[in-house]
Design an enzyme around this catalytic site. Structure first.
Site, PDB file in Angstrom:
ATOM      1  N   GLY A 489       0.825  -1.207   0.000  1.00 14.72           N
ATOM      2  CA  GLY A 489       0.000   0.000   0.000  1.00 14.72           C
ATOM      3  C   GLY A 489       0.859   1.257   0.000  1.00 14.72           C
ATOM      4  O   GLY A 489       2.086   1.202  -0.014  1.00 14.72           O
ATOM      5  N   HIS A 516      -1.844 -21.788   1.915  1.00 19.78           N
ATOM      6  CA  HIS A 516      -1.763 -22.517   3.183  1.00 19.78           C
ATOM      7  C   HIS A 516      -1.290 -23.955   3.012  1.00 19.78           C
ATOM      8  O   HIS A 516      -0.955 -24.635   3.988  1.00 19.78           O
ATOM      9  CB  HIS A 516      -3.128 -22.515   3.876  1.00 19.78           C
ATOM     10  N   ASP A 520       2.534 -21.665   6.518  1.00 15.22           N
ATOM     11  CA  ASP A 520       1.653 -21.518   7.673  1.00 15.22           C
ATOM     12  C   ASP A 520       1.740 -20.100   8.223  1.00 15.22           C
ATOM     13  O   ASP A 520       2.613 -19.311   7.836  1.00 15.22           O
ATOM     14  CB  ASP A 520       2.032 -22.528   8.763  1.00 15.22           C
TER      15      ASP A 520
END
Length: 543
Positions: A489, A516, A520
């Site tokens: 951003g 995933h 993790d």
């Protein structure tokens, strides 16, 4: 003689392909250049064209089935020919052949590329054909010849620049010798697999070979009717079609523009080109579309006036414009949909104090010949952090997980039709000024459609920066086969607490999208902590 058709390797990471659709069935006649099937790879779904001519005798992988690279997916030969010996010599994906449909004996076929190449080799020459440079390419335009007849050629020399529907790419010689023949002039188009040049020993006479190829091709075509023998009466539709075809062939238009115009039934002679020299490009066809104009007229004529009560009154007309989906947008939609709905995404957001980075950038730019951006600093910091967290620099391959020891970072670049992701290779070993110059070059070539396939292949991690557009934070979809993508951003001036006091601060938010199956939460968090430490103390990037 029957020939096997093997699963081609269509991308750098492809190990197998899935038959998305067969366009031919057993017993069908096939010509050189015919669309035979659509093959789904790890990067896109591409058209697979035949380089042989004959009858489709055998299909080795049905629709929806996967076949390893270099396995037999089809056999093409003469009607009724026995092909079982080929299956024994080269095991196919599916060894139970489909029945051969009854068919009439075929007429003598044109000389195949394989046989013509063999004839050329007998002369000690190598044929250079128009290559299939993109999944949607049907023809290419010779933008520039780098060699002329009589010039010496090495196997890795660039013979010509070919303009496709996606970019301008180089055609390599693939042979040492002398350029003996040029079959397509600059500015002219040639279909995929057409002969564009011949390279061989100096002084070799290739005219007998060219005459035999020309004679073979002419024997398979319908003999032209002489002017005297032409029927006096011709239908108006036939005459009009011939005139339009002749006019279209002389017009300057990109291969993609011609394809869209043909699909939409647009007469190119009625379209005004906006590119250099009046050349017609895709946006000209999309903007012209007579069908769309009629739709607008029809919509306007049937529009309903809506009166809103109470006063003031407002009369409006509902309008819309529909444009065909570009090939780039189709690929983006397919790949990102597959990524989002197949890879379980989760997201980690972290705020980073950029005060020190701002000071460091100002000082660096006082001495650097290439101005360093915050994006360059983030890219370098990501590269250094990935070396410390190899689990993040990884790829899910189904049965295995690949942990990459090299760091190749893809940088998302917005272009007119969508998004391209050129790759900064071995970014961890490059200086900030080197990274800055490379990213600027990629951005410029991406917007002018000059990137080559090697520029956007092989990433191990991707970053996407929307900070320059005023975006505070966002989430990005993983670019397969990468396991993560970092969304960056803008830097915001907000109140922050330092040493117990509220003071002005410069904060940038980053969001890590993780697959995933590979990464993790704790692994992704540790990577972001390292990235935060590097950007909050930029001197670490120099160590």
């Amino acid at each position: 003689m029957a020939e096997v058709v093997k699963m081609p390797k269509m991308s750098d990471t492809m190990t197998e392909g899935v038959i998305a659709k067969w366009h031919k069935k057993v017993g069908d006649k096939i010509g050189s250049g015919d669309l035979v099937a659509e093959i789904e790879t790890d990067k896109a779904t591409m058209d697979f064209e035949s380089f042989q001519e004959g009858t489709l005798l055998y299909i080795g992988a049905k629709e929806g089935e996967a076949a390893p690279v270099d396995s037999v997916i089809a056999i093409i030969g003469a009607p009724g020919e026995d092909f079982q010996a080929l299956l024994t010599a080269t095991p196919a994906q599916n060894t139970s052949p489909e029945p051969i449909a009854e068919s009439k004996p075929a007429a003598a076929s044109a000389q195949t590329p394989a046989s013509s190449d063999a004839d050329a080799e007998a002369l000690g020459a190598t044929i250079i054909r128009m290559p299939l440079l993109s999944d949607t390419m049907t023809e290419g335009v010779i933008a520039q010849w780098h060699k002329k007849v009589g010039d010496k050629v090495k196997s890795d020399d660039a013979l010509a620049d070919v303009e496709t529907d996606k970019a301008t790419m180089e055609v390599i010689g693939y042979a040492d010798g002398t350029l003996l023949y040029v079959g397509v002039e600059k500015g002219q188009a040639a279909k995929v697999n057409d002969i564009i040049a011949i390279v061989g020993k100096e002084g070799t006479d290739v005219s007998p070979f060219l005459n035999s190829v020309s004679k073979t091709q002419s024997n398979t075509a319908v003999a032209p009717v002489s002017a005297e023998a032409k029927p006096v009466q011709e239908t108006a539709s036939t005459t009009k079609q011939e005139v339009q075809s002749d006019a279209s062939s002389r017009l300057k238009a990109s291969p993609l523009a011609r394809k869209i115009a043909k699909d939409k039934g647009i007469d190119l002679s009625q379209v005004k080109g906006s590119a250099e020299g009046g050349r017609i490009v895709k946006k000209d066809i999309e903007g012209f579309s007579p069908g769309a104009q009629k739709a607008v007229v029809s919509t306007e004529s049937k529009s309903v006036e809506v009166t809103r009560a109470p006063i003031p009154q407002f009369i409006g007309t509902e309008k819309y414009t529909e444009k065909p989906v570009s090939q780039m947008r189709k690929v983006i939609a397919k790949r990102l949909s597959e990524s989002l709905f197949s890879a379980p995404h989760f997201y980690l957001t972290m705020s980073i104090d950029m005060d020190s980075a701002i000071i460091a950038r100002t000082k660096i730019n006082e001495f650097s010949s290439s101005k360093i951006s915050f994006n360059d600093m983030v890219l370098k910091a990501v590269a250094v952090a990935l070396k410390q967290h190899p689990n993040v620099n990884s790829s899910w391959l189904g049965d295995t997980i690949r942990y990459n020891e090299h760091v190749n970072i893809g940088v998302a670049v917005a272009v007119e039709d969508g998004l391209l992701v050129p790759v900064v290779r071995f970014a961890d070993g490059k200086s900030l000024s080197h990274i800055s110059a490379e990213v600027k070059d990629f951005a410029q070539r991406a917007k002018s459609k000059k990137l080559q396939p090697s520029d956007w292949e092989g990433s191990t991690f991707t970053i996407s920066n929307l900070g320059m557009f005023g975006i505070d934070e966002f989430t990005a979809i993983i670019n397969p086969p990468d396991a993560c993508i970092l969304a960056i951003g803008g830097i915001q001036q907000i109140p922050v607490v330092k040493n117990g006091a509220v003071v002005p601060g410069n904060v940038m938010k980053v969001t890590l999208s993780c697959d995933h199956r590979v990464v993790d939460g704790a692994t992704g968090s540790a990577f972001l902590q390292t990235l935060k430490a590097l950007l909050e103390e930029p001197v670490r990037l120099l160590v």
